[in-house]
Scaffold this motif. Structure first.
Motif, PDB file in Angstrom:
ATOM      1  N   SER A   1      -1.504  -6.700  -0.778  1.00  0.00           N
ATOM      2  CA  SER A   1      -2.166  -6.281  -2.011  1.00  0.00           C
ATOM      3  C   SER A   1      -3.683  -6.308  -1.832  1.00  0.00           C
ATOM      4  CB  SER A   1      -1.756  -7.192  -3.164  1.00  0.00           C
ATOM      5  OG  SER A   1      -2.447  -6.844  -4.349  1.00  0.00           O
ATOM      6  N   GLU A   2      -4.195  -7.352  -1.187  1.00  0.00           N
ATOM      7  CA  GLU A   2      -5.636  -7.436  -0.937  1.00  0.00           C
ATOM      8  C   GLU A   2      -6.101  -6.244  -0.103  1.00  0.00           C
ATOM      9  OE1 GLU A   2      -8.770 -10.738   0.834  1.00  0.00           O
ATOM     10  OE2 GLU A   2      -6.844 -10.442   1.838  1.00  0.00           O
ATOM     11  N   ARG A   3      -5.360  -5.914   0.950  1.00  0.00           N
ATOM     12  CA  ARG A   3      -5.710  -4.779   1.802  1.00  0.00           C
ATOM     13  C   ARG A   3      -5.730  -3.484   1.009  1.00  0.00           C
ATOM     14  NH1 ARG A   3      -3.664  -0.459   3.798  1.00  0.00           N
ATOM     15  NH2 ARG A   3      -1.646  -0.840   2.792  1.00  0.00           N
ATOM     16  N   TYR A   4      -4.675  -3.264   0.214  1.00  0.00           N
ATOM     17  CA  TYR A   4      -4.561  -2.018  -0.539  1.00  0.00           C
ATOM     18  C   TYR A   4      -5.682  -1.917  -1.582  1.00  0.00           C
ATOM     19  CZ  TYR A   4      -2.666   1.723  -3.393  1.00  0.00           C
ATOM     20  OH  TYR A   4      -2.515   2.897  -4.091  1.00  0.00           O
ATOM     21  N   LEU A   5      -5.913  -3.010  -2.331  1.00  0.00           N
ATOM     22  CA  LEU A   5      -6.921  -2.985  -3.389  1.00  0.00           C
ATOM     23  C   LEU A   5      -8.322  -2.779  -2.830  1.00  0.00           C
ATOM     24  CD1 LEU A   5      -5.601  -5.923  -5.605  1.00  0.00           C
ATOM     25  CD2 LEU A   5      -5.529  -3.486  -6.152  1.00  0.00           C
TER      26      LEU A   5
ATOM     27  N   VAL B   1     -10.231 -10.954  -4.882  1.00  0.00           N
ATOM     28  CA  VAL B   1     -10.235 -12.330  -4.374  1.00  0.00           C
ATOM     29  C   VAL B   1      -8.804 -12.744  -4.080  1.00  0.00           C
ATOM     30  CG1 VAL B   1     -10.847 -14.728  -4.840  1.00  0.00           C
ATOM     31  CG2 VAL B   1     -12.282 -12.874  -5.748  1.00  0.00           C
ATOM     32  N   ARG B   2      -8.522 -13.115  -2.829  1.00  0.00           N
ATOM     33  CA  ARG B   2      -7.176 -13.605  -2.499  1.00  0.00           C
ATOM     34  C   ARG B   2      -7.179 -15.121  -2.656  1.00  0.00           C
ATOM     35  NH1 ARG B   2      -4.446 -14.940   2.158  1.00  0.00           N
ATOM     36  NH2 ARG B   2      -6.109 -14.151   3.514  1.00  0.00           N
ATOM     37  N   GLN B   3      -6.800 -15.558  -3.846  1.00  0.00           N
ATOM     38  CA  GLN B   3      -6.827 -16.986  -4.166  1.00  0.00           C
ATOM     39  C   GLN B   3      -5.918 -17.258  -5.355  1.00  0.00           C
ATOM     40  OE1 GLN B   3     -10.784 -18.460  -4.920  1.00  0.00           O
ATOM     41  NE2 GLN B   3     -10.188 -20.609  -4.778  1.00  0.00           N
ATOM     42  N   HIS B   4      -5.312 -18.435  -5.371  1.00  0.00           N
ATOM     43  CA  HIS B   4      -4.478 -18.848  -6.501  1.00  0.00           C
ATOM     44  C   HIS B   4      -5.366 -19.071  -7.716  1.00  0.00           C
ATOM     45  CE1 HIS B   4      -1.472 -20.899  -8.894  1.00  0.00           C
ATOM     46  NE2 HIS B   4      -0.568 -20.706  -7.956  1.00  0.00           N
ATOM     47  N   ILE B   5      -4.900 -18.662  -8.865  1.00  0.00           N
ATOM     48  CA  ILE B   5      -5.697 -18.796 -10.083  1.00  0.00           C
ATOM     49  C   ILE B   5      -6.032 -20.247 -10.377  1.00  0.00           C
ATOM     50  CG2 ILE B   5      -3.645 -18.840 -11.576  1.00  0.00           C
ATOM     51  CD1 ILE B   5      -7.093 -17.275 -12.384  1.00  0.00           C
TER      52      ILE B   5
ATOM     53  N   VAL C   1      -5.516 -11.590 -13.474  1.00  0.00           N
ATOM     54  CA  VAL C   1      -4.647 -12.476 -12.704  1.00  0.00           C
ATOM     55  C   VAL C   1      -3.532 -11.630 -12.098  1.00  0.00           C
ATOM     56  CG1 VAL C   1      -3.218 -14.553 -12.754  1.00  0.00           C
ATOM     57  CG2 VAL C   1      -5.170 -14.345 -14.317  1.00  0.00           C
ATOM     58  N   GLY C   2      -3.588 -11.391 -10.796  1.00  0.00           N
ATOM     59  CA  GLY C   2      -2.579 -10.567 -10.135  1.00  0.00           C
ATOM     60  C   GLY C   2      -2.961  -9.109 -10.139  1.00  0.00           C
ATOM     61  N   GLY C   3      -3.553  -8.646  -9.044  1.00  0.00           N
ATOM     62  CA  GLY C   3      -4.083  -7.282  -9.022  1.00  0.00           C
ATOM     63  C   GLY C   3      -3.062  -6.192  -8.776  1.00  0.00           C
ATOM     64  N   GLY C   4      -1.907  -6.549  -8.180  1.00  0.00           N
ATOM     65  CA  GLY C   4      -0.891  -5.535  -7.908  1.00  0.00           C
ATOM     66  C   GLY C   4      -1.440  -4.407  -7.063  1.00  0.00           C
ATOM     67  N   TRP C   5      -1.335  -3.184  -7.575  1.00  0.00           N
ATOM     68  CA  TRP C   5      -1.855  -2.006  -6.874  1.00  0.00           C
ATOM     69  C   TRP C   5      -2.999  -1.364  -7.661  1.00  0.00           C
ATOM     70  CZ3 TRP C   5       3.129  -3.615  -6.782  1.00  0.00           C
ATOM     71  CH2 TRP C   5       3.619  -3.947  -5.502  1.00  0.00           C
ATOM     72  N   GLY C   6      -3.710  -2.210  -8.418  1.00  0.00           N
ATOM     73  CA  GLY C   6      -4.971  -1.789  -9.008  1.00  0.00           C
ATOM     74  C   GLY C   6      -4.894  -1.058 -10.325  1.00  0.00           C
ATOM     75  N   ALA C   7      -3.761  -1.115 -11.017  1.00  0.00           N
ATOM     76  CA  ALA C   7      -3.595  -0.323 -12.243  1.00  0.00           C
ATOM     77  C   ALA C   7      -4.656  -0.664 -13.282  1.00  0.00           C
ATOM     78  CB  ALA C   7      -2.200  -0.538 -12.819  1.00  0.00           C
TER      79      ALA C   7
ATOM     80  N   TYR D   1       5.752  -9.054  -2.381  1.00  0.00           N
ATOM     81  CA  TYR D   1       4.677  -8.067  -2.462  1.00  0.00           C
ATOM     82  C   TYR D   1       4.074  -7.698  -1.116  1.00  0.00           C
ATOM     83  CZ  TYR D   1       4.797  -8.857  -7.482  1.00  0.00           C
ATOM     84  OH  TYR D   1       5.195  -8.936  -8.784  1.00  0.00           O
ATOM     85  N   ASP D   2       4.425  -8.396  -0.038  1.00  0.00           N
ATOM     86  CA  ASP D   2       3.854  -8.036   1.249  1.00  0.00           C
ATOM     87  C   ASP D   2       4.648  -6.955   1.976  1.00  0.00           C
ATOM     88  OD1 ASP D   2       1.546  -9.440   1.151  1.00  0.00           O
ATOM     89  OD2 ASP D   2       2.203 -11.124   2.373  1.00  0.00           O
ATOM     90  N   ALA D   3       5.664  -6.399   1.322  1.00  0.00           N
ATOM     91  CA  ALA D   3       6.252  -5.162   1.843  1.00  0.00           C
ATOM     92  C   ALA D   3       5.171  -4.080   1.774  1.00  0.00           C
ATOM     93  CB  ALA D   3       7.459  -4.755   1.004  1.00  0.00           C
ATOM     94  N   GLU D   4       5.310  -3.048   2.586  1.00  0.00           N
ATOM     95  CA  GLU D   4       4.290  -2.004   2.605  1.00  0.00           C
ATOM     96  C   GLU D   4       4.077  -1.433   1.204  1.00  0.00           C
ATOM     97  OE1 GLU D   4       4.716   1.056   5.535  1.00  0.00           O
ATOM     98  OE2 GLU D   4       5.707  -0.310   6.938  1.00  0.00           O
ATOM     99  N   SER D   5       2.812  -1.272   0.844  1.00  0.00           N
ATOM    100  CA  SER D   5       2.506  -0.703  -0.465  1.00  0.00           C
ATOM    101  C   SER D   5       3.164   0.655  -0.644  1.00  0.00           C
ATOM    102  CB  SER D   5       0.995  -0.576  -0.644  1.00  0.00           C
ATOM    103  OG  SER D   5       0.383  -1.849  -0.681  1.00  0.00           O
TER     104      SER D   5
END
Length: 380
Positions: free
Chosen positions: A206-210, A224-228, A179-185, A123-127
């Protein structure tokens, strides 16, 4: 390698593989331009050998070697790539270290760190790369819910968002943990309806994009960038949503325990995931290039066994395999349509990697090799 060696190996394999299956005709064009046909009728696809290393991969009948040859451009496929991927088992996939390496690295690094690295790998490939093939309305990276095979992907995704909101029975002002924001859907869809959303991710991109998305849109969503497993909050949530992250949380017992700790009594959990009948049967290609680490398809029977041992009730479960097939097929079509832009910005190898991934996933759902489900739990 002489073309006769490659052709001989393929003919022997063709005769044995299709002895008890419906024959699938295809052709191979060798480096000298010679064309070789396998099976009756017109070829459904043609494998073009561009380099002797591609011929060696075909002659070795090794699935991973053939995929690598394709990624390197030593092989091409003309015609129906999906048809070729439907018979992927024509080539053997005997790479246990590639399949099980994630189990060992998980033990060495620890579960949360291994999950972080695995998620970041994908997921850290460019959004902007993912946005070349995702739906343009929600940017959702899991299956839509279609009313017809030719329905627009955007409409299928909106239906999925609405169904998820309906399933968790929330109203404006209620608090939902995603759990898991992805691209904010989901977070964007719910926030526009007055729901307070906290969304977690392990990916910096993902954090940057969201964060940028919700600031631009003026939506009150906490990222929140954190493991559930390490996430805690002073107040419990009215509902939890997990779209396509169960595959990255294969410890079902601990996951359900975490949900129970974060959820209010009476609250619901919406989930969906791709599934298989056995846990560690993902191809060497998938484990090496797409989802390394401990990620594994949902095993529904094992998951439900843990639900039965948890305080949760199972409210509903639905078969989503055909929906996921239609989704992956449309993603693959959009990827192909954006090929020139993708190869210019991210390279031919990146394009081919995701072409194999998306068309292969579509073929897997279409043939039943892979399943998919969505389900809802309730904490009494």
């Amino acid at each position: 390698m002489a073309p006769t060696d490659m052709v001989g190996a393929l003919r022997r394999r063709y005769d044995s593989f299709f002895a008890s299956r419906r024959p699938v005709p295809f052709a191979v064009i060798d480096t000298a331009g010679g064309e070789h046909h396998f099976g009756p009728g017109a070829p459904e696809f043609t494998i073009v050998v561009r380099d002797p290393r591609g011929a060696r991969a075909l002659a070795g009948l090794d699935q991973f070697a053939v995929v690598v040859a394709y990624l390197q451009g030593w092989l091409d496929v003309d015609g129906d790539l999906a048809a070729a991927l439907r018979i992927r088992e024509f080539f053997t996939d005997r790479h246990p270290m590639a399949r099980y390496s994630g189990l060992f690295t998980g033990l060495l690094r620890g579960r949360r760190e291994d999950d972080r690295r695995a998620i970041s790998h994908h997921y850290d490939a460019e959004s902007e790369f993912f946005l070349t093939f995702l739906d343009t309305r929600h940017r959702c990276y899991t299956e839509g819910v279609f009313l017809a095979d030719d329905e627009r992907l955007e409409d299928a995704m909106t239906r999925k968002m609405d169904m998820a909101l309906e399933a968790i029975e929330v109203k404006p002002g209620d608090r939902v943990l995603e759990v898991g924001g992805g691209w904010g859907a989901f977070a964007e869809h719910a926030a526009r309806r007055g729901v307070e959303v906290t969304t977690t991710t392990l990916s910096r991109e993902s954090e940057r994009y969201l964060t940028g998305l919700f600031e631009r849109e003026g939506l009150d969503v906490r990222v929140v960038r954190q493991h559930i497993f390490g996430f805690r909050d002073e107040r419990r949530y009215d509902a939890i949503v997990n779209m396509g992250v169960t595959e990255h949380l294969p410890d079902y017992r601990r996951t359900l325990r975490t949900y129970a700790e974060l959820l209010k009594p009476g609250g619901h959990v919406y989930l969906d995931a791709l599934a298989m009948r056995r846990k560690h049967v993902a191809s060497a290609f998938m484990k090496r290039y797409i989802y390394p680490g401990r990620s594994a398809p949902l095993l529904l029977h094992q998951y439900l066994r843990q639900v039965a041992r948890s305080p949760f009730e199972l409210c509903s479960i639905a078969d989503d395999r055909h929906n996921y097939y239609l989704t992956c097929r449309e993603w693959a079509r959009r990827l192909d349509a954006a090929r020139d832009d993708i190869t210019q910005r991210w390279g031919e190898a990146m394009y081919r990697q995701f072409q194999i991934f998306l068309w292969g996933s579509a073929a897997g759902f279409d043939t039943g090799l892979v399943q998919a489900y969505r389900w809802v739990l309730r904490l009494p």
